[in-house]
Design a protein around this motif. Structure first.
Motif, PDB file in Angstrom:
ATOM      1  N   CYS A   1     -20.323 -25.389 -21.793  1.00 41.57           N
ATOM      2  CA  CYS A   1     -21.330 -26.248 -21.163  1.00 41.57           C
ATOM      3  C   CYS A   1     -20.821 -26.913 -19.885  1.00 41.57           C
ATOM      4  O   CYS A   1     -21.601 -27.166 -18.968  1.00 41.57           O
ATOM      5  N   ALA A   2     -19.533 -27.188 -19.800  1.00 41.00           N
ATOM      6  CA  ALA A   2     -18.987 -27.881 -18.628  1.00 41.00           C
ATOM      7  C   ALA A   2     -18.611 -26.940 -17.492  1.00 41.00           C
ATOM      8  O   ALA A   2     -18.389 -27.381 -16.362  1.00 41.00           O
ATOM      9  N   THR A   3     -18.532 -25.631 -17.778  1.00 42.19           N
ATOM     10  CA  THR A   3     -18.159 -24.663 -16.743  1.00 42.19           C
ATOM     11  C   THR A   3     -19.258 -23.649 -16.444  1.00 42.19           C
ATOM     12  O   THR A   3     -19.267 -23.029 -15.387  1.00 42.19           O
ATOM     13  N   GLY A   4     -20.181 -23.447 -17.400  1.00 40.04           N
ATOM     14  CA  GLY A   4     -21.256 -22.480 -17.208  1.00 40.04           C
ATOM     15  C   GLY A   4     -20.856 -21.045 -17.484  1.00 40.04           C
ATOM     16  O   GLY A   4     -21.589 -20.109 -17.140  1.00 40.04           O
ATOM     17  N   ILE A   5     -19.714 -20.831 -18.125  1.00 38.05           N
ATOM     18  CA  ILE A   5     -19.289 -19.462 -18.398  1.00 38.05           C
ATOM     19  C   ILE A   5     -20.132 -18.836 -19.504  1.00 38.05           C
ATOM     20  O   ILE A   5     -20.750 -19.522 -20.316  1.00 38.05           O
TER      21      ILE A   5
ATOM     22  N   LEU B   1     -29.151 -24.038  -5.048  1.00 39.06           N
ATOM     23  CA  LEU B   1     -29.432 -22.861  -5.869  1.00 39.06           C
ATOM     24  C   LEU B   1     -28.442 -21.730  -5.597  1.00 39.06           C
ATOM     25  O   LEU B   1     -28.034 -21.018  -6.516  1.00 39.06           O
ATOM     26  N   ILE B   2     -28.038 -21.575  -4.342  1.00 36.37           N
ATOM     27  CA  ILE B   2     -27.119 -20.488  -3.975  1.00 36.37           C
ATOM     28  C   ILE B   2     -25.749 -20.707  -4.622  1.00 36.37           C
ATOM     29  O   ILE B   2     -25.167 -19.775  -5.199  1.00 36.37           O
ATOM     30  N   LYS B   3     -25.250 -21.927  -4.547  1.00 36.41           N
ATOM     31  CA  LYS B   3     -23.947 -22.217  -5.155  1.00 36.41           C
ATOM     32  C   LYS B   3     -24.012 -22.031  -6.672  1.00 36.41           C
ATOM     33  O   LYS B   3     -23.080 -21.510  -7.283  1.00 36.41           O
TER      34      LYS B   3
ATOM     35  N   GLU C   1      -9.959 -17.091 -13.331  1.00 37.20           N
ATOM     36  CA  GLU C   1     -10.463 -15.927 -12.601  1.00 37.20           C
ATOM     37  C   GLU C   1     -11.158 -15.022 -13.609  1.00 37.20           C
ATOM     38  O   GLU C   1     -10.524 -14.443 -14.481  1.00 37.20           O
ATOM     39  N   VAL C   2     -12.466 -14.908 -13.489  1.00 38.28           N
ATOM     40  CA  VAL C   2     -13.262 -14.117 -14.424  1.00 38.28           C
ATOM     41  C   VAL C   2     -13.580 -12.769 -13.798  1.00 38.28           C
ATOM     42  O   VAL C   2     -14.176 -12.700 -12.717  1.00 38.28           O
ATOM     43  N   ALA C   3     -13.180 -11.690 -14.453  1.00 34.43           N
ATOM     44  CA  ALA C   3     -13.413 -10.338 -13.948  1.00 34.43           C
ATOM     45  C   ALA C   3     -14.301  -9.588 -14.930  1.00 34.43           C
ATOM     46  O   ALA C   3     -13.854  -9.182 -16.015  1.00 34.43           O
ATOM     47  N   LEU C   4     -15.560  -9.419 -14.587  1.00 39.51           N
ATOM     48  CA  LEU C   4     -16.508  -8.702 -15.426  1.00 39.51           C
ATOM     49  C   LEU C   4     -17.517  -7.972 -14.538  1.00 39.51           C
ATOM     50  O   LEU C   4     -17.864  -8.440 -13.456  1.00 39.51           O
ATOM     51  N   LYS C   5     -17.989  -6.816 -15.047  1.00 48.50           N
ATOM     52  CA  LYS C   5     -19.016  -6.036 -14.365  1.00 48.50           C
ATOM     53  C   LYS C   5     -18.626  -5.705 -12.927  1.00 48.50           C
ATOM     54  O   LYS C   5     -19.458  -5.689 -12.019  1.00 48.50           O
ATOM     55  N   GLY C   6     -17.341  -5.447 -12.720  1.00 46.47           N
ATOM     56  CA  GLY C   6     -16.874  -5.060 -11.397  1.00 46.47           C
ATOM     57  C   GLY C   6     -16.817  -6.194 -10.398  1.00 46.47           C
ATOM     58  O   GLY C   6     -16.607  -5.964  -9.205  1.00 46.47           O
ATOM     59  N   LYS C   7     -17.020  -7.433 -10.871  1.00 52.14           N
ATOM     60  CA  LYS C   7     -16.992  -8.584  -9.978  1.00 52.14           C
ATOM     61  C   LYS C   7     -15.950  -9.585 -10.450  1.00 52.14           C
ATOM     62  O   LYS C   7     -15.673  -9.699 -11.631  1.00 52.14           O
TER      63      LYS C   7
ATOM     64  N   GLY D   1     -22.440 -16.387 -11.662  1.00 50.76           N
ATOM     65  CA  GLY D   1     -22.129 -14.958 -11.533  1.00 50.76           C
ATOM     66  C   GLY D   1     -23.360 -14.089 -11.440  1.00 50.76           C
ATOM     67  O   GLY D   1     -23.348 -12.924 -11.837  1.00 50.76           O
ATOM     68  N   HIS D   2     -24.449 -14.641 -10.884  1.00 53.00           N
ATOM     69  CA  HIS D   2     -25.691 -13.896 -10.747  1.00 53.00           C
ATOM     70  C   HIS D   2     -25.721 -13.149  -9.419  1.00 53.00           C
ATOM     71  O   HIS D   2     -25.408 -13.718  -8.375  1.00 53.00           O
ATOM     72  N   SER D   3     -26.155 -11.901  -9.465  1.00 53.21           N
ATOM     73  CA  SER D   3     -26.296 -11.127  -8.235  1.00 53.21           C
ATOM     74  C   SER D   3     -27.575 -11.500  -7.506  1.00 53.21           C
ATOM     75  O   SER D   3     -27.682 -11.344  -6.294  1.00 53.21           O
ATOM     76  N   SER D   4     -28.563 -11.982  -8.259  1.00 54.71           N
ATOM     77  CA  SER D   4     -29.851 -12.339  -7.676  1.00 54.71           C
ATOM     78  C   SER D   4     -30.178 -13.799  -7.968  1.00 54.71           C
ATOM     79  O   SER D   4     -30.013 -14.272  -9.099  1.00 54.71           O
ATOM     80  N   VAL D   5     -30.664 -14.489  -6.941  1.00 54.98           N
ATOM     81  CA  VAL D   5     -31.080 -15.881  -7.112  1.00 54.98           C
ATOM     82  C   VAL D   5     -32.272 -15.965  -8.056  1.00 54.98           C
ATOM     83  O   VAL D   5     -32.478 -16.967  -8.733  1.00 54.98           O
ATOM     84  N   GLU D   6     -33.054 -14.887  -8.125  1.00 51.92           N
ATOM     85  CA  GLU D   6     -34.217 -14.872  -9.019  1.00 51.92           C
ATOM     86  C   GLU D   6     -33.784 -15.044 -10.472  1.00 51.92           C
ATOM     87  O   GLU D   6     -34.481 -15.662 -11.268  1.00 51.92           O
TER      88      GLU D   6
END
Length: 281
Positions: free
Chosen positions: A135-139, A244-246, A158-164, A252-257
């Motif tokens: 809850c405090a980090t949003g992971i 919203l962008i930050k 450092e979180v490495a998932l889904k090629g990111k 770790g969202h690719s889309s703001v939507e």
């Protein structure tokens, strides 16, 4: 019309493909479950380009929710894309964007605090810290394994998932609590959240422990699951920052939507906003 045959071997290969794409275990499990449901419906595994459309109609006749149908179709379309059967892919149902979240699924800050206090009173320190960390980090719950002694010492993971790869900042107060816990558990390196056997706590175990906790805390089970802690983080972060962008970057969202979905207000809050318009005289 070209005919295809879905076999157990092809589905297994699809599962391996999803793992190689670094999808989380829960996603892989769901995609395979949905794919096998489609194969059972087919009967003998033989299909044409019209089969997926017929499956969509079948699900609609069973009164599945549109979002559920689309999630099941996503699993199939992913399979067809992997196999190169692009002519079999099917269109999703058009779903109007929701304006609010259902109140019976919205975890409040008060309920979150109650869950932590209940875990503390039960001596469930690991569970309390797990919930605080998410809850405090949003992971994501699948990213808990990246919370290590080394990450705590640096103040970031450092979180490495889904090629990111993305950096998750660990608040100072949380880092101190985690380090204190690690010393108590004699964990000098690697993952913080371990079972008695020294293995990382699984997503399923975290889910089960939270479900058991909600009964003790008197919080509705529909509100208590790991992903809802991530939603709470997103809501609170946006109210403070209005960025919203930050927030999308942190989650770790690719889309703001996708991020926008996390910020839906509850039905009760939406109702209050409508009442304040004062348009009924």
């Amino acid at each position: 019309m070209r005919e295809y045959t879905l076999t157990a071997e092809l589905i297994m290969a699809y599962g391996e493909h999803l793992k190689n794409q670094e999808h989380c275990a829960g996603t892989v499990e769901k995609y395979l479950r949905d794919t096998r449901a489609f194969v059972r419906w087919l009967g003998d595994g033989r299909m044409t380009e019209e089969s997926a459309a017929a499956w969509k109609e079948h699900l609609q006749n069973l009164n599945y929710a549109p979002t559920t149908i689309n999630s099941m179709l996503a699993a199939l379309n992913g399979l067809f894309r992997f196999l190169g059967w692009d002519d079999c892919r099917v269109r999703f149902l058009k779903v109007q964007r929701r304006l609010f979240r259902e109140s019976n699924k919205e975890l409040s800050r008060e309920e979150y605090s109650l869950l932590l206090a209940t875990a503390r009173s039960m001596g469930r320190e690991r569970l309390e810290l797990l919930m605080e960390t998410i809850c405090a980090t949003g992971i994501r719950v699948s990213e808990v394994r990246f919370i290590t002694v080394e990450a705590i010492q640096l103040g970031r993971a450092e979180v490495a998932l889904k090629g990111k790869i993305r950096t998750i900042l660990i608040p100072n107060k949380l880092a101190r609590k985690l380090m204190k816990y690690a010393r108590k558990q004699k964990i000098v390196s690697g993952e913080i959240f371990l079972t008695r056997n020294g293995k990382g706590v699984s997503r399923r175990q975290i889910w089960a422990e939270m479900k058991a906790l909600c009964k003790k805390a008197g919080v509705a089970p529909t509100k208590v699951f790991p992903h809802n802690l991530r939603h709470l983080f997103a809501t609170v972060f946006y109210k403070v920052s209005r960025d919203l962008i930050k927030l999308a970057d942190i989650l770790g969202h690719s889309s703001v939507e996708t991020t926008r979905i996390y910020l839906l207000t509850s039905g009760q809050e939406h109702q209050q906003q409508m009442e304040r318009l004062g348009l009924v005289l």
